[in-house]
Design a protein around this motif. Structure first.
Motif, short mmCIF file in Angstrom:
data_model
loop_
_atom_site.label_atom_id
_atom_site.label_comp_id
_atom_site.label_asym_id
_atom_site.label_seq_id
_atom_site.Cartn_x
_atom_site.Cartn_y
_atom_site.Cartn_z
N ARG A 114 0.81 -1.10 -0.12
CA ARG A 114 -0.05 0.18 -0.11
C ARG A 114 0.86 1.39 0.05
O ARG A 114 0.18 2.41 0.23
CB ARG A 114 -0.93 -0.07 1.25
N SER A 115 2.21 1.34 -0.24
CA SER A 115 2.96 2.47 -0.17
C SER A 115 4.13 2.14 -0.73
O SER A 115 4.98 1.31 -1.05
CB SER A 115 3.17 2.63 1.45
N SER A 116 4.89 3.68 -1.35
CA SER A 116 6.06 3.80 -1.78
C SER A 116 6.87 4.06 -0.44
O SER A 116 6.25 4.40 0.53
CB SER A 116 6.35 4.93 -2.58
N GLU A 117 8.25 4.04 -0.41
CA GLU A 117 9.05 4.10 0.48
C GLU A 117 10.37 5.08 0.02
O GLU A 117 10.81 4.95 -1.05
CB GLU A 117 9.41 2.99 1.31
N ILE A 118 10.42 6.02 1.11
CA ILE A 118 11.75 6.76 0.78
C ILE A 118 12.48 6.52 1.97
O ILE A 118 12.32 6.66 3.20
CB ILE A 118 11.51 8.27 0.57
N LEU A 119 13.87 6.25 1.85
CA LEU A 119 14.83 5.53 2.68
C LEU A 119 16.09 6.45 3.06
O LEU A 119 16.67 7.22 1.93
CB LEU A 119 15.37 4.35 2.50
N HIS A 120 16.26 7.03 4.23
CA HIS A 120 17.45 7.99 4.65
C HIS A 120 18.29 7.13 5.69
O HIS A 120 18.13 7.06 6.55
CB HIS A 120 16.91 9.26 5.07
N VAL A 121 19.56 7.13 5.08
CA VAL A 121 20.71 6.79 6.02
C VAL A 121 21.56 7.54 6.71
O VAL A 121 21.68 8.75 6.11
CB VAL A 121 21.66 6.01 5.16
N VAL A 122 21.45 7.37 8.11
CA VAL A 122 21.92 8.47 8.94
C VAL A 122 23.29 7.90 9.46
O VAL A 122 23.92 8.69 10.24
CB VAL A 122 20.92 8.70 9.94
N GLU A 123 23.58 6.66 9.40
CA GLU A 123 24.71 6.05 10.04
C GLU A 123 25.20 4.69 9.31
O GLU A 123 24.10 3.84 8.95
CB GLU A 123 24.54 5.57 11.71
N ALA A 171 24.42 0.23 11.44
CA ALA A 171 24.07 1.08 10.51
C ALA A 171 22.58 1.40 11.07
O ALA A 171 21.87 0.61 11.61
CB ALA A 171 23.91 0.64 9.03
N VAL A 172 22.09 2.90 10.68
CA VAL A 172 20.77 2.98 10.94
C VAL A 172 20.14 3.75 9.78
O VAL A 172 20.93 4.64 9.21
CB VAL A 172 20.67 4.20 12.19
N ALA A 173 18.73 3.70 9.66
CA ALA A 173 18.22 4.36 8.50
C ALA A 173 16.85 4.67 8.92
O ALA A 173 16.35 3.96 9.88
CB ALA A 173 18.31 3.70 7.10
N PHE A 174 16.27 5.72 8.51
CA PHE A 174 14.79 6.12 8.63
C PHE A 174 14.04 6.00 7.20
O PHE A 174 14.61 6.38 6.15
CB PHE A 174 14.80 7.47 9.15
#
Length: 227
Positions: A114-123, A171-174
């Motif tokens: 039900r969704s697209s996704e945008i991923l942002h890597v912060v670590e 690693a961490v991503a939002f």
């Protein structure tokens, strides 16, 4: 980290703005419809809480600054913040998650129906990508890149995608979604861990495996790393 937070906020704002015109969920017909988790009315989403009982806490969640445990076979953990965690998200067509990865941890191939996704890597450093739907010649195209701190990658709605921590550190991503409940279909879990089980003959032919291998796979304890 401050710069990374600014990039994340900018990405979320852009994603939310776009969702008003292209949201996977129906558009709201009022300012807000805070979810009433106790309602027995069945609707597409949640029934609205009495507006006189709505408070700021209905639009609030705390805890995405905390690292989740990755002590599992996949070496990853997903903290989801959707309409089940923030009642005020109900009807707004947005949600997000934090993904923690141990060194060489994997967020396994999955899709959000039900969704697209945008991923942002912060670590850390991730190898992330998605596979296209079948092309005219029957093949599937892989779109993948190695991502580092500050990088952003988009996964189209419904397509199979993954992230692998290819570095030797955590690693961490939002991630942000244009649905209040994006849904999650983890490919291996769905095919080999379904209840009741998918018939062996289907899996043998589909994955070109022998029956013994299929039986072994179906006996595994398939892990769900979302929380």
């Amino acid at each position: 980290m401050a710069a990374a937070k600014i990039i994340l906020i900018a990405a979320l704002i852009a994603f939310m703005a776009a969702s008003h015109g292209l949201a996977a969920d129906p558009g709201p017909l009022q300012d807000y419809c805070v979810a009433d988790y106790n309602s027995t009315v069945f609707v597409n989403g949640y029934a609205c809480k009495d507006r006189g009982l709505v408070t700021a806490d209905d639009f609030f969640f705390s805890g995405l600054d905390k690292r989740a445990s990755t002590a599992n076979r996949l070496g990853s953990n997903i903290t989801i913040v959707d309409a089940t965690k923030i009642p005020g998200v109900n009807s707004l067509g947005v949600s997000m998650s934090r993904i923690d990865y141990a060194p060489y941890g994997l967020n396994p191939p999955h899709a959000h129906p039900r969704s697209s996704e945008i991923l942002h890597v912060v670590e850390g450093e991730l190898y992330a990508g998605f596979v296209s739907a079948n092309t005219e010649d029957g093949s599937n195209l892989l779109f993948a890149k190695k991502l580092r701190k500050g990088d952003v990658f988009v996964f189209p709605r419904g397509l199979i995608h993954f992230q692998f921590n290819c570095g030797g550190s955590r690693a961490v991503a939002f991630a942000a979604f244009d649905s209040q409940k994006p849904g999650l279909v983890t490919i291996a879990n769905a095919m080999f861990g379904a209840h009741p089980a998918v018939d062996d003959e289907v899996l043998v032919k589909a994955f070109q495996l022998n029956e013994a291998t299929v039986d072994w796979l179906q006996k595994q304890n398939w892990l769900d790393v979302s929380t």
